[in-house]
Design an enzyme around this catalytic site. Structure first.
Site, PDB file in Angstrom:
ATOM      1  CD  GLN A 143      -4.808  -1.559   9.043  1.00 22.60           C
ATOM      2  OE1 GLN A 143      -5.413  -2.587   9.379  1.00 22.60           O
ATOM      3  NE2 GLN A 143      -3.526  -1.404   9.282  1.00 22.60           N
TER       4      GLN A 143
ATOM      5  CB  THR B 255      10.147  -9.571 -13.834  1.00 24.40           C
ATOM      6  OG1 THR B 255      11.005  -9.214 -14.921  1.00 24.40           O
ATOM      7  CG2 THR B 255       9.613 -10.970 -14.021  1.00 24.40           C
TER       8      THR B 255
ATOM      9  CB  CYS C 145       4.070   2.876  10.716  1.00 26.61           C
ATOM     10  SG  CYS C 145       3.517   1.546   9.692  1.00 26.61           S
TER      11      CYS C 145
ATOM     12  CG  HIS D 122       1.572  -6.803   5.361  1.00 28.91           C
ATOM     13  ND1 HIS D 122       1.593  -6.357   6.656  1.00 28.91           N
ATOM     14  CD2 HIS D 122       1.852  -5.720   4.598  1.00 28.91           C
ATOM     15  CE1 HIS D 122       1.884  -5.070   6.687  1.00 28.91           C
ATOM     16  NE2 HIS D 122       2.045  -4.652   5.438  1.00 28.91           N
TER      17      HIS D 122
ATOM     18  CB  ALA E 174      -0.934   0.001   1.205  1.00 29.79           C
TER      19      ALA E 174
HETATM   20  N1  PMP Z   1      -1.903   2.400   4.915  1.00 35.81           N
HETATM   21  C1  PMP Z   1      -2.333   1.926   6.091  1.00 35.81           C
HETATM   22  C2  PMP Z   1      -3.624   2.436   6.645  1.00 35.81           C
HETATM   23  C3  PMP Z   1      -1.602   0.971   6.790  1.00 35.81           C
HETATM   24  O1  PMP Z   1      -2.047   0.527   7.951  1.00 35.81           O
HETATM   25  C4  PMP Z   1      -0.389   0.507   6.225  1.00 35.81           C
HETATM   26  C5  PMP Z   1       0.453  -0.517   6.945  1.00 35.81           C
HETATM   27  N2  PMP Z   1       0.705  -0.215   8.283  1.00 35.81           N
HETATM   28  C6  PMP Z   1       0.022   1.027   4.989  1.00 35.81           C
HETATM   29  C7  PMP Z   1      -0.764   1.967   4.355  1.00 35.81           C
HETATM   30  C8  PMP Z   1       1.289   0.567   4.331  1.00 35.81           C
HETATM   31  O2  PMP Z   1       1.086  -0.706   3.809  1.00 35.81           O
HETATM   32  P1  PMP Z   1       2.290  -1.602   3.272  1.00 35.81           P
HETATM   33  O3  PMP Z   1       2.936  -2.181   4.485  1.00 35.81           O
HETATM   34  O4  PMP Z   1       1.625  -2.625   2.399  1.00 35.81           O
HETATM   35  O5  PMP Z   1       3.188  -0.717   2.491  1.00 35.81           O
END
Ligand code: PMP
Length: 387
Positions: free
Chosen positions: A182, A242, A329, A204, A81
């Site tokens: 989410q 790829t 994060c 994930h 994402a």
């Molecule tokens: N957006 C949101 C709302 C998330 O919770 C996260 C992951 N913590 C991300 C984006 C980033 O996703 P990714 O780990 O797939 O880059």
């Protein structure tokens, strides 16, 4: 030190942090295996090995598309994402399109947008209310701006009304992108209903593999888009490189899993939220829910302030019980989300985020509540003793 801790806690670890990431589902893993072993072809190759890989890739695209009611040619695989969100923002910047977003977005939106703002790009950051809902502006909107909003907040689990946002964007002639990382598998997402131009998802968060996600770009909107990774012309010219077939297959399977079981998972997750809250009350642990009420917020996401709990101390003492203080994060930098919700620093110190998943058990919640009870009780008796 960390390694030592990991070794120590291997015996009874409890995972209640599904918003940070989810364990890969057994069926999802099985669907990927043959593309990690024997079926290694490059989907762009013009021979049987390539064709086999291409079929797998396109089947996976079909499954991702079905999960949000899109067409397969509206799905572009990304590394996650973060890449999908960054791509949308970079595109808007390159086209000189003003960007509107909220102050409690995930860092994969907020950080690039703040960076662009410092470079002089036109950026508006919306305030949020006490539930974490963005306050949409009623005046001063520039036609053709990009509104990018997360559908479900990863820290406080606020569910944004995408239908309302879509209608708002249509009315004011805005481009609409939603970060649904989410949201997928927790609320229904139907791109045909919500008048949306672009949408990001992540593997994930839905029992799929890490390092894979997708960006939905509506057919109508694709004409305005330009390539964001220039190379061999993969992903219909928009993203060269790829394709990681086994990861794409995993994402497709995970999308089918969570949308095929949506109702069942919603009920299960909501049950766990109620069970957790009820167990706290039974132990007379006082708490304040942050964000929307249970039943409105993300099913299975509970963020609360617990009176008398030192959250950091508790988490350090209990590495065997995986919950978090904010988001994974933000675990080092502190929570911008809680600050924007105007939660006092005193309360922030007592905030925990617990998120449940399909493999959660009531007994794991019991253990969490008992461990919280222990600390809160000892803090209370310490305070009484001091009195
Ligand atoms: N957006 C949101 C709302 C998330 O919770 C996260 C992951 N913590 C991300 C984006 C980033 O996703 P990714 O780990 O797939 O880059």
């Amino acid at each position: 030190m960390k390694f030592h801790t990991i070794q120590k806690v291997l015996i009874m670890n409890i995972y209640l942090d599904y918003n940070a990431t989810t364990p890969i589902d057994r069926g999802v893993l099985d669907s990927m295996k043959s593309y990690m072993e024997g079926k290694f072809g490059n989907p762009s190759s013009a021979h049987v090995f390539g064709w086999e890989a291409e079929i797998a890739l396109e089947n996976a695209r079909q499954k991702v598309a079905e999960s949000i009611n899109a067409n397969p040619d509206e799905i572009f695989f990304t590394s996650g994402a973060t890449e999908a969100n960054n791509t949308v923002i970079r595109w808007a910047y390159e086209k000189g399109i003003p960007i509107i977003t909220s102050k409690i977005e995930h860092k994969s939106v907020l950080s690039p947008v703040q960076y662009l703002q410092r470079k002089g790009h036109d950026v508006s950051l919306l305030e949020v209310n006490s539930e974490g809902l963005p306050q949409l502006p009623i005046s001063g909107l520039k036609k053709g701006s990009l509104l990018t909003i997360m559908a479900v907040n990863n820290e406080v689990h606020t569910v944004c009304d995408l239908h309302r946002m879509g209608a708002f964007c249509k009315k004011h002639d805005l481009i609409f992108h939603a970060d649904c990382s989410q949201a997928l598998g927790k609320i229904e997402i139907n791109v045909k209903d919500i008048l949306i131009d672009m949408l990001s998802i992540s593997g994930h968060k839905i029992y799929g593999p890490k390092g894979i996600g997708a960006l939905f770009i509506s057919k109508k909107f694709q004409k305005k888009f330009s390539p964001y990774l220039i190379g061999g012309g993969q992903e219909r010219g928009l993203r060269g490189g790829t394709s990681p077939v086994f990861l794409c297959v995993g994402l497709g399977s995970a999308c089918s899993l969570v949308t095929g079981n949506l109702k069942e998972y919603q009920e299960l997750y909501t049950h766990f939220s109620h069970y957790f809250i009820h167990s706290l009350s039974e132990k007379k642990i006082s708490y304040e829910l942050i964000g929307q009420p249970i039943g409105v917020r993300q099913p299975g996401g509970v963020s609360l302030c617990i009176t008398g709990l030192n959250a950091r101390e508790w988490c350090e003492k209990h590495p065997e019980i995986a919950i978090s203080q904010g988001s994974a994060c933000n675990s080092k930098s502190g929570s911008h989300v809680l600050n924007e919700l105007k939660i006092s620093q005193y309360k922030i110190n007592s905030v925990i985020r617990v998120s449940f998943g399909k493999d959660t058990k009531n007994s794991e919640i019991d253990m969490l509540v008992n461990a919280i009870h222990k600390q809160v009780k000892s803090m209370a008796s310490f305070t009484n003793y001091k009195k």
